[in-house]
Design a protein around this motif. Structure first.
Motif, short mmCIF file in Angstrom:
data_model
loop_
_atom_site.label_atom_id
_atom_site.label_comp_id
_atom_site.label_asym_id
_atom_site.label_seq_id
_atom_site.Cartn_x
_atom_site.Cartn_y
_atom_site.Cartn_z
N PHE A 79 0.86 -1.19 0.00
CA PHE A 79 0.00 0.00 0.00
C PHE A 79 0.89 1.23 0.00
O PHE A 79 1.88 1.32 0.72
N ALA A 80 0.53 2.17 -0.89
CA ALA A 80 1.35 3.38 -1.07
C ALA A 80 1.20 4.30 0.14
O ALA A 80 0.16 4.36 0.77
N LEU A 81 2.28 5.02 0.43
CA LEU A 81 2.25 6.01 1.51
C LEU A 81 1.98 7.39 0.92
O LEU A 81 2.71 7.85 0.03
N ASP A 82 0.93 8.03 1.41
CA ASP A 82 0.62 9.40 0.98
C ASP A 82 1.57 10.38 1.66
O ASP A 82 1.95 10.18 2.82
N TYR A 83 1.94 11.42 0.94
CA TYR A 83 2.86 12.41 1.50
C TYR A 83 2.49 13.80 0.99
O TYR A 83 1.65 13.95 0.10
N LYS A 84 3.12 14.80 1.55
CA LYS A 84 2.93 16.17 1.09
C LYS A 84 4.29 16.85 0.98
O LYS A 84 5.29 16.39 1.55
N ASN A 85 4.35 17.95 0.22
CA ASN A 85 5.58 18.72 0.11
C ASN A 85 5.81 19.52 1.39
O ASN A 85 4.87 20.08 1.97
N GLU A 86 7.05 19.56 1.83
CA GLU A 86 7.40 20.27 3.07
C GLU A 86 8.71 21.02 2.84
O GLU A 86 9.71 20.44 2.41
N ASN A 87 8.73 22.34 3.12
CA ASN A 87 9.92 23.15 2.88
C ASN A 87 10.92 23.14 4.04
O ASN A 87 12.09 23.46 3.85
N TYR A 88 10.47 22.80 5.26
CA TYR A 88 11.33 22.81 6.45
C TYR A 88 12.01 24.18 6.62
O TYR A 88 13.21 24.30 6.84
N THR A 89 11.20 25.24 6.48
CA THR A 89 11.73 26.61 6.55
C THR A 89 12.35 26.91 7.91
O THR A 89 13.39 27.58 8.00
N GLY A 90 11.73 26.42 9.00
CA GLY A 90 12.25 26.68 10.34
C GLY A 90 13.66 26.17 10.51
O GLY A 90 14.53 26.89 11.06
N GLU A 91 13.93 24.93 10.05
CA GLU A 91 15.27 24.36 10.18
C GLU A 91 16.28 25.15 9.35
O GLU A 91 17.41 25.38 9.78
N LYS A 92 15.86 25.58 8.15
CA LYS A 92 16.78 26.34 7.30
C LYS A 92 17.16 27.67 7.94
O LYS A 92 18.32 28.11 7.89
N ARG A 314 1.06 18.20 -17.20
CA ARG A 314 0.16 19.05 -16.40
C ARG A 314 -0.59 18.22 -15.35
O ARG A 314 -1.80 18.27 -15.24
N VAL A 315 0.15 17.48 -14.53
CA VAL A 315 -0.45 16.65 -13.48
C VAL A 315 -0.53 17.47 -12.20
O VAL A 315 0.49 17.89 -11.65
N ASP A 316 -1.74 17.72 -11.73
CA ASP A 316 -1.97 18.55 -10.54
C ASP A 316 -2.04 17.67 -9.29
O ASP A 316 -2.95 16.86 -9.14
N ILE A 317 -1.05 17.84 -8.38
CA ILE A 317 -1.05 17.13 -7.09
C ILE A 317 -0.89 18.16 -5.99
O ILE A 317 0.15 18.82 -5.89
N ASP A 318 -1.92 18.34 -5.19
CA ASP A 318 -1.90 19.29 -4.07
C ASP A 318 -1.54 20.70 -4.53
O ASP A 318 -0.85 21.45 -3.83
N GLY A 319 -1.99 21.08 -5.73
CA GLY A 319 -1.75 22.44 -6.21
C GLY A 319 -0.45 22.62 -6.96
O GLY A 319 -0.22 23.67 -7.55
N ASP A 320 0.47 21.62 -6.93
CA ASP A 320 1.72 21.69 -7.68
C ASP A 320 1.56 20.93 -9.00
O ASP A 320 0.83 19.94 -9.08
N ILE A 321 2.27 21.39 -10.04
CA ILE A 321 2.17 20.79 -11.37
C ILE A 321 3.38 19.89 -11.62
O ILE A 321 4.52 20.35 -11.59
N TYR A 322 3.12 18.60 -11.86
CA TYR A 322 4.15 17.60 -12.09
C TYR A 322 4.09 17.12 -13.54
O TYR A 322 3.11 17.35 -14.25
N THR A 323 5.15 16.42 -13.97
CA THR A 323 5.20 15.80 -15.29
C THR A 323 5.31 14.29 -15.11
O THR A 323 6.22 13.80 -14.44
N LEU A 324 4.36 13.56 -15.72
CA LEU A 324 4.37 12.09 -15.66
C LEU A 324 4.81 11.55 -17.01
O LEU A 324 4.25 11.89 -18.04
N LYS A 325 5.87 10.72 -17.01
CA LYS A 325 6.37 10.12 -18.23
C LYS A 325 6.37 8.60 -18.07
O LYS A 325 6.82 8.08 -17.04
N ILE A 326 5.88 7.89 -19.09
CA ILE A 326 5.82 6.43 -19.05
C ILE A 326 6.27 5.87 -20.39
O ILE A 326 5.88 6.39 -21.45
N THR A 327 7.09 4.84 -20.34
CA THR A 327 7.46 4.07 -21.53
C THR A 327 6.96 2.65 -21.34
O THR A 327 7.32 1.99 -20.36
N ALA A 328 6.09 2.17 -22.24
CA ALA A 328 5.44 0.87 -22.02
C ALA A 328 5.26 0.14 -23.35
O ALA A 328 5.32 0.74 -24.42
N THR A 329 5.06 -1.17 -23.24
CA THR A 329 4.86 -2.02 -24.42
C THR A 329 3.59 -2.85 -24.25
O THR A 329 3.29 -3.32 -23.15
#
Length: 330
Positions: A79-92, A314-329
């Motif tokens: 089962f996949a683990l869901d996650y979110k983007n985190e900047n860790y601004t405080g630590e920086k 143009r893959v929208d995940i939590d408001g960010d735009i990703y690129t999905l690439k697949i090579t298949a047969t």
């Protein structure tokens, strides 16, 4: 000088204690008694009667998925683990502050050391030196542990697991049904097929008087319909977020010139919340280009060897735009 030594010992001890790697704690829900394992099959927890268990994952590791194993079963279900983007601004910011303090402290230590040597060890310079060393060491005690944490995988690549996760225990494993055909039945089937083929050839010979046109009304969607299996990547800009094995591009016919496309991950989950419609354009040499009905930059190219190149920028995940690439047969 004794004050200096005490400050040095205390701050160095604090630095050692805080430089340890961190962890992330998540709660997993599922059937009571279910055991949870890492992809390497190291057990990390068991779901209690409440239907939950807490699992601690190292921050300096990445788990795209975990495995669940029901009591009395030999099946490990991913089962996949869901996650979110985190900047860790405080630590920086803490790292910047820590190293800035170190710089200020060194700016005090150098002249006070010179003054202490010039006066033969007068107390005022000793106190100033102690303050400078304390400031320097305090900066190091803050900056070094934070810098170490920022080198961990979750901080480096900017992600954090969601605190609530769920197993995929609704997957059912079934045995294949094998049908055995007797030699007599197979022979009879071949004879019947041969008779049909001969009849068909006779019908064709009777209708040989015709003019062949350059036009074609072939059903392109039928030619490319099916499942294409391969590997893929999910990118955020130039950064690799996830990679996929045994991911499926499933193409289903709508009509002669359009198809329905869905992306299915290796664990059986749909990548998108809904299927997409693609329009077909035939190229030369039995090649095809499929274009997303709403997003023209999302395309699938299929060559004569049934190899598919899928690109969706143009893959929208939590408001960010990703690129999905697949090579298949197919």
């Amino acid at each position: 000088m004794k004050l200096t030594y005490k400050l040095t010992s205390i701050i160095l001890s604090f630095s050692l204690l805080t430089s340890c790697s961190t962890t992330q704690k998540i709660q997993i829900s599922g059937l009571a008694g279910t055991e949870i394992y890492t992809p390497s099959k190291a057990k990390v927890g068991t779901i209690s009667n409440s239907g939950h268990t807490e699992v601690i994952l190292e921050s300096d590791a990445y788990y795209a998925y975990l495995l669940s194993k029901t009591e009395g079963s030999d099946n490990y279900i991913p089962f996949a683990l869901d996650y979110k983007n985190e900047n860790y601004t405080g630590e920086k910011m803490a790292r910047v502050v820590g190293y800035a303090l170190s710089g200020i402290g060194l700016g005090i230590v150098i002249p006070s050391t010179i003054g202490l040597l010039a006066t033969g060890g007068d107390d005022p310079w000793g106190i100033v030196l102690a303050i400078g060393m304390g400031t320097t060491l305090a900066g190091v005690a803050i900056g070094m542990p934070v810098d170490s944490r920022l080198q961990q995988i979750d901080h480096k690549y900017g992600f954090k697991y969601l605190s609530q996760q769920t197993t995929n225990q609704d997957i059912t494993f079934t045995q294949p049904q094998l049908i055995t055909v007797s030699p007599e039945k197979e022979k009879a089937t071949k004879s019947a097929k041969h008779a049909v083929d001969k009849t068909s050839q006779k019908d064709k010979s009777k209708k040989s008087s015709s003019s062949k046109s350059s036009k074609s009304f072939k059903d392109y969607s039928t030619a490319i319909e099916g499942s294409y299996i391969g590997s893929g990547t999910l990118m955020l800009g130039e950064r690799l977020i996830e990679s996929y094995k045994d991911i499926v591009i499933k193409i289903t016919r709508i009509d002669n010139s359009s198809v329905e496309v869905s992306i299915i991950e290796s664990d059986g989950l749909e990548f998108f919340s809904e299927t997409s419609v693609y329009n077909i354009k035939k190229g030369s040499g039995n090649t095809f280009t499929l274009t997303h009905n709403d997003i023209s930059k999302a395309t699938i190219k299929i060559d004569k060897n049934k190899k598919a190149i899928y690109i969706h920028p143009r893959v929208d995940i939590d408001g960010d735009i990703y690129t999905l690439k697949i090579t298949a047969t197919k």
